[in-house]
Write a protein that holds these residues in place. Sequence first.
Motif, mmCIF file in Angstrom:
data_model
loop_
_atom_site.group_PDB
_atom_site.id
_atom_site.type_symbol
_atom_site.label_atom_id
_atom_site.label_comp_id
_atom_site.label_asym_id
_atom_site.label_seq_id
_atom_site.Cartn_x
_atom_site.Cartn_y
_atom_site.Cartn_z
ATOM 1 N N GLY A 7 3.451 -17.650 12.984
ATOM 2 C CA GLY A 7 2.125 -17.352 12.450
ATOM 3 C C GLY A 7 1.942 -15.862 12.254
ATOM 4 N N SER A 8 0.698 -15.415 12.277
ATOM 5 C CA SER A 8 0.374 -14.014 12.033
ATOM 6 C C SER A 8 0.642 -13.141 13.264
ATOM 7 C CB SER A 8 -1.096 -13.878 11.636
ATOM 8 O OG SER A 8 -1.384 -14.575 10.439
ATOM 9 N N SER A 9 1.175 -11.954 13.023
ATOM 10 C CA SER A 9 1.377 -10.985 14.105
ATOM 11 C C SER A 9 0.097 -10.219 14.416
ATOM 12 C CB SER A 9 2.477 -9.988 13.723
ATOM 13 O OG SER A 9 3.686 -10.656 13.433
ATOM 14 N N LEU A 10 -0.829 -10.173 13.457
ATOM 15 C CA LEU A 10 -2.128 -9.515 13.618
ATOM 16 C C LEU A 10 -2.001 -8.077 14.119
ATOM 17 C CD1 LEU A 10 -4.071 -12.496 15.225
ATOM 18 C CD2 LEU A 10 -4.131 -11.752 12.836
ATOM 19 N N PRO A 11 -1.204 -7.226 13.455
ATOM 20 C CA PRO A 11 -1.060 -5.838 13.897
ATOM 21 C C PRO A 11 -2.386 -5.088 13.786
ATOM 22 C CG PRO A 11 -0.153 -6.107 11.704
ATOM 23 C CD PRO A 11 -0.479 -7.482 12.198
ATOM 24 N N SER A 12 -2.657 -4.240 14.761
ATOM 25 C CA SER A 12 -3.906 -3.489 14.764
ATOM 26 C C SER A 12 -3.743 -2.198 15.551
ATOM 27 C CB SER A 12 -5.040 -4.332 15.359
ATOM 28 O OG SER A 12 -4.685 -4.821 16.635
ATOM 29 N N TYR A 13 -4.668 -1.262 15.338
ATOM 30 C CA TYR A 13 -4.721 0.003 16.068
ATOM 31 C C TYR A 13 -3.408 0.788 15.967
ATOM 32 C CZ TYR A 13 -8.771 -2.411 17.990
ATOM 33 O OH TYR A 13 -9.946 -3.112 18.125
ATOM 34 N N MET A 14 -2.890 0.930 14.742
ATOM 35 C CA MET A 14 -1.629 1.634 14.540
ATOM 36 C C MET A 14 -1.749 3.137 14.822
ATOM 37 S SD MET A 14 -1.668 -1.310 12.783
ATOM 38 C CE MET A 14 -2.258 -1.182 11.095
ATOM 39 N N VAL A 15 -0.701 3.695 15.432
ATOM 40 C CA VAL A 15 -0.578 5.143 15.624
ATOM 41 C C VAL A 15 0.886 5.524 15.470
ATOM 42 C CG1 VAL A 15 -2.582 5.408 17.153
ATOM 43 C CG2 VAL A 15 -0.324 4.946 18.133
ATOM 44 N N GLU A 75 0.210 -9.396 8.502
ATOM 45 C CA GLU A 75 1.379 -8.659 8.975
ATOM 46 C C GLU A 75 1.240 -7.165 8.657
ATOM 47 O OE1 GLU A 75 3.331 -10.146 10.892
ATOM 48 O OE2 GLU A 75 2.976 -12.246 10.408
ATOM 49 N N LEU A 76 2.184 -6.384 9.145
ATOM 50 C CA LEU A 76 2.176 -4.933 8.928
ATOM 51 C C LEU A 76 2.747 -4.596 7.555
ATOM 52 C CD1 LEU A 76 1.574 -2.164 10.201
ATOM 53 C CD2 LEU A 76 3.923 -2.156 11.078
ATOM 54 N N HIS A 77 1.998 -3.813 6.793
ATOM 55 C CA HIS A 77 2.403 -3.386 5.457
ATOM 56 C C HIS A 77 2.354 -1.862 5.357
ATOM 57 C CE1 HIS A 77 1.550 -7.619 4.693
ATOM 58 N NE2 HIS A 77 2.120 -7.507 3.500
ATOM 59 N N GLU A 78 3.012 -1.353 4.321
ATOM 60 C CA GLU A 78 3.022 0.076 4.050
ATOM 61 C C GLU A 78 2.625 0.315 2.602
ATOM 62 O OE1 GLU A 78 6.491 3.023 5.030
ATOM 63 O OE2 GLU A 78 6.708 2.364 2.935
ATOM 64 N N PHE A 79 1.638 1.176 2.389
ATOM 65 C CA PHE A 79 1.202 1.512 1.038
ATOM 66 C C PHE A 79 1.614 2.936 0.707
ATOM 67 C CE2 PHE A 79 -2.177 3.456 -1.662
ATOM 68 C CZ PHE A 79 -1.818 2.829 -2.851
ATOM 69 N N ASP A 80 2.310 3.106 -0.423
ATOM 70 C CA ASP A 80 2.746 4.414 -0.900
ATOM 71 C C ASP A 80 1.873 4.798 -2.092
ATOM 72 O OD1 ASP A 80 3.998 6.611 -2.060
ATOM 73 O OD2 ASP A 80 6.000 5.930 -1.500
ATOM 74 N N PRO A 81 0.928 5.738 -1.924
ATOM 75 C CA PRO A 81 0.024 6.106 -3.011
ATOM 76 C C PRO A 81 0.736 6.693 -4.226
ATOM 77 C CG PRO A 81 -0.808 6.901 -0.905
ATOM 78 C CD PRO A 81 0.603 6.452 -0.686
ATOM 79 N N GLU A 82 1.828 7.438 -4.011
ATOM 80 C CA GLU A 82 2.538 8.048 -5.131
ATOM 81 C C GLU A 82 3.173 6.999 -6.033
ATOM 82 O OE1 GLU A 82 5.296 10.988 -3.887
ATOM 83 O OE2 GLU A 82 3.754 12.363 -3.100
ATOM 84 N N LYS A 83 3.679 5.936 -5.441
ATOM 85 C CA LYS A 83 4.301 4.856 -6.213
ATOM 86 C C LYS A 83 3.317 3.731 -6.520
ATOM 87 C CE LYS A 83 8.838 5.638 -4.081
ATOM 88 N NZ LYS A 83 9.933 5.023 -3.274
ATOM 89 N N ASN A 84 2.122 3.829 -5.920
ATOM 90 C CA ASN A 84 1.123 2.763 -6.039
ATOM 91 C C ASN A 84 1.753 1.421 -5.690
ATOM 92 O OD1 ASN A 84 -1.434 1.696 -6.558
ATOM 93 N ND2 ASN A 84 -0.956 1.257 -8.693
ATOM 94 N N LEU A 85 2.462 1.423 -4.544
ATOM 95 C CA LEU A 85 3.241 0.250 -4.147
ATOM 96 C C LEU A 85 2.961 -0.109 -2.690
ATOM 97 C CD1 LEU A 85 5.539 -1.790 -4.804
ATOM 98 C CD2 LEU A 85 7.147 -0.053 -3.955
ATOM 99 N N THR A 86 2.720 -1.382 -2.432
ATOM 100 C CA THR A 86 2.540 -1.891 -1.076
ATOM 101 C C THR A 86 3.667 -2.855 -0.749
ATOM 102 O OG1 THR A 86 0.131 -1.723 -1.238
ATOM 103 C CG2 THR A 86 1.009 -3.127 0.505
ATOM 104 N N ILE A 87 4.324 -2.647 0.396
ATOM 105 C CA ILE A 87 5.411 -3.524 0.804
ATOM 106 C C ILE A 87 5.157 -4.051 2.213
ATOM 107 C CG2 ILE A 87 7.139 -2.393 -0.655
ATOM 108 C CD1 ILE A 87 8.140 -0.954 1.876
ATOM 109 N N LYS A 88 5.644 -5.247 2.468
ATOM 110 C CA LYS A 88 5.578 -5.810 3.813
ATOM 111 C C LYS A 88 6.753 -5.265 4.614
ATOM 112 C CE LYS A 88 5.926 -10.181 6.358
ATOM 113 N NZ LYS A 88 6.084 -11.658 6.249
ATOM 114 N N LEU A 89 6.478 -4.761 5.805
ATOM 115 C CA LEU A 89 7.523 -4.205 6.644
ATOM 116 C C LEU A 89 8.160 -5.283 7.511
ATOM 117 C CD1 LEU A 89 5.709 -0.936 7.778
ATOM 118 C CD2 LEU A 89 7.354 -1.225 5.916
ATOM 119 N N ASN A 90 9.370 -4.983 7.981
ATOM 120 C CA ASN A 90 10.093 -5.921 8.829
ATOM 121 C C ASN A 90 9.569 -5.806 10.265
ATOM 122 O OD1 ASN A 90 12.044 -7.783 9.670
ATOM 123 N ND2 ASN A 90 13.509 -6.145 10.149
#
Length: 198
Positions: free
Chosen positions: A54-62, A32-47
Amino acid sequence: DVNNSGSDGYTFPYAYNGKIYLRSQDTNNEWELHEFDPEKNLTIKLNADVNLSGSSLPSYMVNLGSYIYFSGTDNNASNFEIYKYNIDSGLVSRVYNAKVNPNGASAPSYLEVINDKIYFSAETWITSKFSSDHSIEIYMYDPDLDVTEKIDSADINNISAYGSIPVYLHNLNGLLYFQAWEITGIPGDADPELYVYY
């Protein structure tokens, strides 16, 4: 680490506004699509889970405007279309007018933004004098008009029914560079070359 039971398997990282958007496995072992914040050293799953079975298989983000656009699937690994995730509201929706294949998946890939428009490689079913088959070419989606059109001048293959098969789309100073296959009809002449669309 967002998957305590195994490897996260980060793929398709895309940096925007100090954060990295990427595909990763969640605790259900779904991609799934996640977001990593380097300042907080935190990765969260986005809605942005568009496939509840099953898997959404996100790819080629812009990024364009307030959205992260990506290629994903809502039911199986062969049914890819374009979706957009609203960074402000946290909502995800499908970009229906970016679908270019009426007979199946458009399979959009290599999304790239130039002048507030999204260029991507995608396939559609065609019937030509050669055969009926999938033709892969470059398309452009305009979010302001909510329309998609084929970039005919970027179609450099007038022989093969499979199309130009453009890959690795890249914006450099407002020009769209890409690799594609031009088949001239000369035996053995099917090597990929670098092209630019402007």
